[in-house]
Write a protein that holds these residues in place. Structure first.
Motif, mmCIF file in Angstrom:
data_model
loop_
_atom_site.group_PDB
_atom_site.id
_atom_site.type_symbol
_atom_site.label_atom_id
_atom_site.label_comp_id
_atom_site.label_asym_id
_atom_site.label_seq_id
_atom_site.Cartn_x
_atom_site.Cartn_y
_atom_site.Cartn_z
ATOM 1 N N ARG A 230 7.011 46.322 -6.607
ATOM 2 C CA ARG A 230 7.428 47.650 -6.151
ATOM 3 C C ARG A 230 6.271 48.387 -5.488
ATOM 4 N N GLN A 231 5.100 48.323 -6.105
ATOM 5 C CA GLN A 231 3.942 49.022 -5.551
ATOM 6 C C GLN A 231 3.517 48.407 -4.230
ATOM 7 N N ALA A 232 3.627 47.098 -4.104
ATOM 8 C CA ALA A 232 3.276 46.440 -2.847
ATOM 9 C C ALA A 232 4.172 46.925 -1.715
ATOM 10 N N GLU A 234 5.794 49.817 -1.614
ATOM 11 C CA GLU A 234 5.474 51.222 -1.347
ATOM 12 C C GLU A 234 4.199 51.366 -0.525
ATOM 13 N N ARG A 235 3.242 50.467 -0.759
ATOM 14 C CA ARG A 235 1.922 50.605 -0.141
ATOM 15 C C ARG A 235 1.751 49.756 1.103
ATOM 16 N N GLY A 236 2.796 49.022 1.462
ATOM 17 C CA GLY A 236 2.793 48.328 2.742
ATOM 18 C C GLY A 236 1.946 47.072 2.800
ATOM 19 N N HIS A 237 1.788 46.381 1.671
ATOM 20 C CA HIS A 237 1.102 45.095 1.731
ATOM 21 C C HIS A 237 1.856 44.071 0.896
ATOM 22 N N THR A 238 1.312 42.869 0.801
ATOM 23 C CA THR A 238 2.030 41.782 0.143
ATOM 24 C C THR A 238 1.870 41.859 -1.370
ATOM 25 N N LYS A 285 -6.439 49.270 -0.768
ATOM 26 C CA LYS A 285 -7.403 50.142 -1.420
ATOM 27 C C LYS A 285 -7.456 49.802 -2.911
ATOM 28 N N GLY A 286 -8.447 50.334 -3.603
ATOM 29 C CA GLY A 286 -8.490 50.160 -5.043
ATOM 30 C C GLY A 286 -7.325 50.854 -5.711
ATOM 31 N N LEU A 287 -7.042 50.479 -6.945
ATOM 32 C CA LEU A 287 -5.897 51.034 -7.663
ATOM 33 C C LEU A 287 -6.031 52.531 -7.875
ATOM 34 N N ILE A 288 -7.242 52.994 -8.157
ATOM 35 C CA ILE A 288 -7.453 54.426 -8.394
ATOM 36 C C ILE A 288 -7.113 55.217 -7.138
ATOM 37 N N GLN A 289 -7.621 54.779 -5.985
ATOM 38 C CA GLN A 289 -7.344 55.488 -4.736
ATOM 39 C C GLN A 289 -5.868 55.388 -4.372
ATOM 40 N N SER A 290 -5.255 54.229 -4.617
ATOM 41 C CA SER A 290 -3.830 54.059 -4.317
ATOM 42 C C SER A 290 -2.975 55.005 -5.147
ATOM 43 N N ALA A 291 -3.366 55.197 -6.418
ATOM 44 C CA ALA A 291 -2.627 56.118 -7.284
ATOM 45 C C ALA A 291 -2.744 57.548 -6.769
ATOM 46 N N TYR A 292 -3.941 57.926 -6.316
ATOM 47 C CA TYR A 292 -4.137 59.251 -5.730
ATOM 48 C C TYR A 292 -3.255 59.431 -4.497
ATOM 49 N N ASP A 293 -3.256 58.437 -3.620
ATOM 50 C CA ASP A 293 -2.469 58.517 -2.385
ATOM 51 C C ASP A 293 -0.987 58.651 -2.688
ATOM 52 N N ALA A 294 -0.518 57.909 -3.697
ATOM 53 C CA ALA A 294 0.898 57.968 -4.057
ATOM 54 C C ALA A 294 1.281 59.354 -4.534
ATOM 55 N N GLU A 295 0.409 59.983 -5.318
ATOM 56 C CA GLU A 295 0.686 61.340 -5.796
ATOM 57 C C GLU A 295 0.671 62.333 -4.640
#
Length: 593
Positions: A230-232, A234-238, A285-295
């Motif tokens: 699901r996260q992949a 949402e974030r546009g990668h594999t 991106k790293g998981l921390i930055q990806s979580a920030y971007d999602a929020e």
């Protein structure tokens, strides 16, 4: 320092501390080889080293003597064993340490052997993409470990726990990565962190400095490929990209980074994530930055503690049943006699996972074909076709393998004659079902509604009862009236009038059916199961009407929708949402896998 089970998403609670008495673990009994693409040559995997490192590294092949957590092995537990409180922790006396290769006596540099084990949790199906990713991780994880270890040298991070610092004191480093689904990781999250929801990744440290072992048992990383998928998206990668990101995040936690303890710690871990991913040449991106971007983008994942699987996630689960027997009117179809997109999608997902969906209905077969054709569920890979098994006309017409007729039962012509005389006298519409045809004596809006609303074949008007009985064998007749008319007049009269010559059946409030005695939809289902050699234990059944009671009782799991009759709900194992709330889809996502 006691080992930690680190939460790996920024929004989760602070780390939960475990005491030493929790370090004991049950031994997982056995592992079966994981079918996967041709792996790199054994020589390449066994002898891969990094000459540009100040600490020589060697990636070891899985120990041939160990059947537990071997690379590309599926994880299997004993039936009665509870998943251990440290799933990857194995007591030294039970595990058996790897015998180190003899090194030349004149060797100046001692190689650090990296023992990496990639596991797939037993309940995760053999999905080709996941198997390929597991094979990729056999090489990816050791390389990531090597670069992460190099990053620890002379690092100036202020917040990292430095319990693991000097790798020169170890001969081996052990790490296992487990791929699982949301259901599995949710149980871990609930047991260890009292968080009753799935997450993307958990890490479990096994390092106990006080033991002074020659092996650094770094720990275990558990990744839900379901959440990762699901996260992949949402974030546009594999999916591979996302799993690599989660693996890096979990690895850094095991090396002492923890973004939960302070803002400074979060900045330092985020920096190391991005540096490591960039050094590896991996996307994302790293998981921390990806979580920030999602929020920031308003796409933050909402944690779900419900047992219902998510749409599109059934590929990550094994079916609990091989067959789903499903009623049509009032069940598969909503109150507008339509099948919704949500229900159609759930049925398609179940079919794609190898579950066979069989119709058991009071309708004629052409009616079901018409209703399901609109959502592309007709044909070889659909729910129904002229070559698929099914139970129709209240079990009076049963089709088996290749759509061949295996049972037909006709109504007594005298009962049929009496019913049509009553219909003409009382002016209550009556329709006779003759396999794929509907026959009647006079046109009426309610008769027409069987075709326009309920998808039945258009009724043919016959000149007389005798002509009707002469040209066709009748399986059942159906009265159409108001719900009040059925309850106060039709049902009381015909329950007495037929005697032992027929049965009265009611599947909907405004319809009354007269069928041959000793027959029912449930009997038709049992007959079909015997024909297919399918035990009832492999069947889940979904229905709503009184004519579904026997079918629900027969199945291993019987689900009545909330719009169903009280008698039906009383015998069901489970009561699900109504047909207007996609009750069939809910049953599939919640119970079938």
């Amino acid at each position: 320092m006691p080992p930690l089970l680190y939460p790996l998403r920024r929004t989760l609670r602070p780390p939960f501390l475990f005491h030493h008495h929790h370090q004991m673990a049950r031994v997982l009994s056995r592992a079966s080889p994981l079918p996967c693409p041709s792996p790199p040559s054994a020589a390449f995997v066994s002898n891969l080293s990094f000459s540009n490192s100040s600490i020589p590294f060697q990636i070891s092949s899985p120990s041939p003597k160990s059947s537990i957590f071997g690379a590309a092995f599926r994880l299997v537990c004993r039936e009665n064993e509870r998943f251990s409180k440290r799933f990857g922790r194995i007591l030294a006396s039970q595990r058996g340490y790897r015998k180190l290769r003899r090194r030349p006596a004149k060797s100046k540099a001692k190689e650090l052997e990296l023992g990496v084990k990639i596991c797939i949790e037993e309940e995760l199906p053999d999905d080709p993409e996941i198997l390929n990713i597991a094979e990729m991780l056999r090489l990816d994880v050791p390389i990531a470990m090597k670069l992460a270890f190099e990053g620890l040298k002379d690092s100036e991070y202020k917040t990292r726990d430095t319990t693991i610092s000097d790798l020169g004191g170890f001969e081996n480093v052990e790490l296992s990565v487990l791929l699982c689904n949301d259901e599995f990781i949710r149980k871990l999250n609930k047991e260890w962190r009292d968080e009753d929801h799935a997450t993307d990744v958990l890490s479990m440290s096994q390092h106990i400095p006080e033991l002074k072992l020659p092996i650094l048992m770094l720990g275990d990383i558990v990744i839900s490929v379901e959440t990762a998928a699901r996260q992949a998206e949402e974030r546009g990668h594999t999916l591979l990209d996302e799993i690599r990101i989660l693996m890096v995040h979990g690895l850094l936690h095991l090396l002492g980074f923890d973004h939960e303890i302070s803002d400074e710690a979060e900045v330092e871990m985020e920096k190391e994530e991005e540096l490591l991913l960039k050094s590896l040449g991996w996307k994302g991106k790293g998981l921390i930055q990806s979580a920030y971007d999602a929020e920031t983008d308003g796409n933050s994942h909402t944690e779900n503690s419900d047992d219902r699987k998510k749409e599109g996630s059934l590929r990550f689960y094994k079916p609990k049943f091989s067959y789903i027997f499903c009623d049509v009117d009032g069940t598969m179809l909503n109150s507008k006699s339509q099948i919704t997109a949500t229900t159609a999608k759930a049925l398609k997902e179940a079919l794609s996972r190898g579950v066979k969906v069989v119709v058991a209905t009071g309708k004629a077969r052409p009616a079901v074909i018409t209703a399901l054709k609109a959502v592309d569920l007709v044909g070889k890979d659909g729910v129904i076709s002229e070559f698929s098994p099914g139970v129709f006309i209240q079990g009076l017409l049963v089709y088996g393998r290749q759509g061949r007729k295996i049972f037909k039962r006709n109504l007594d012509p005298d009962v049929c004659r009496e019913a049509f005389h009553y219909s003409c006298k009382s002016e209550v519409p009556l329709v006779a079902f003759s396999e794929d045809r509907l026959l009647t004596l006079f046109d009426h809006p309610l008769v027409e509604s069987l075709h326009t609303v309920y998808h039945e074949p258009k009724a043919e008007i016959m000149p007389s009862v005798e002509h009707l009985l002469a040209i066709a064998e009748i399986q059942k007749v159906l009265f159409l009236d108001t719900a009040e008319g059925v309850a106060t007049a039709l049902r009381p009269y015909w329950s007495e009038a037929v005697g032992g010559r027929a049965n009265v059946v009611q599947s909907q409030a405004d319809m009354l059916e007269i069928v041959p005695p000793g027959t029912s939809k449930g009997i038709g289902v049992r007959m079909l199961l015997d024909h297919l050699n399918v035990p009832a234990q492999e069947v889940m059944a979904i229905g709503d009407g009184e004519n579904d009671i026997e079918m629900l009782e027969l199945a291993s799991l019987g689900i009545a929708l909330s719009n169903g009759s009280e008698k039906t709900k009383a015998v069901a194992n489970v009561i699900g949402p109504s047909n207007d709330e996609d009750g069939v889809a809910d049953a599939i996502y919640r119970y079938a896998f």
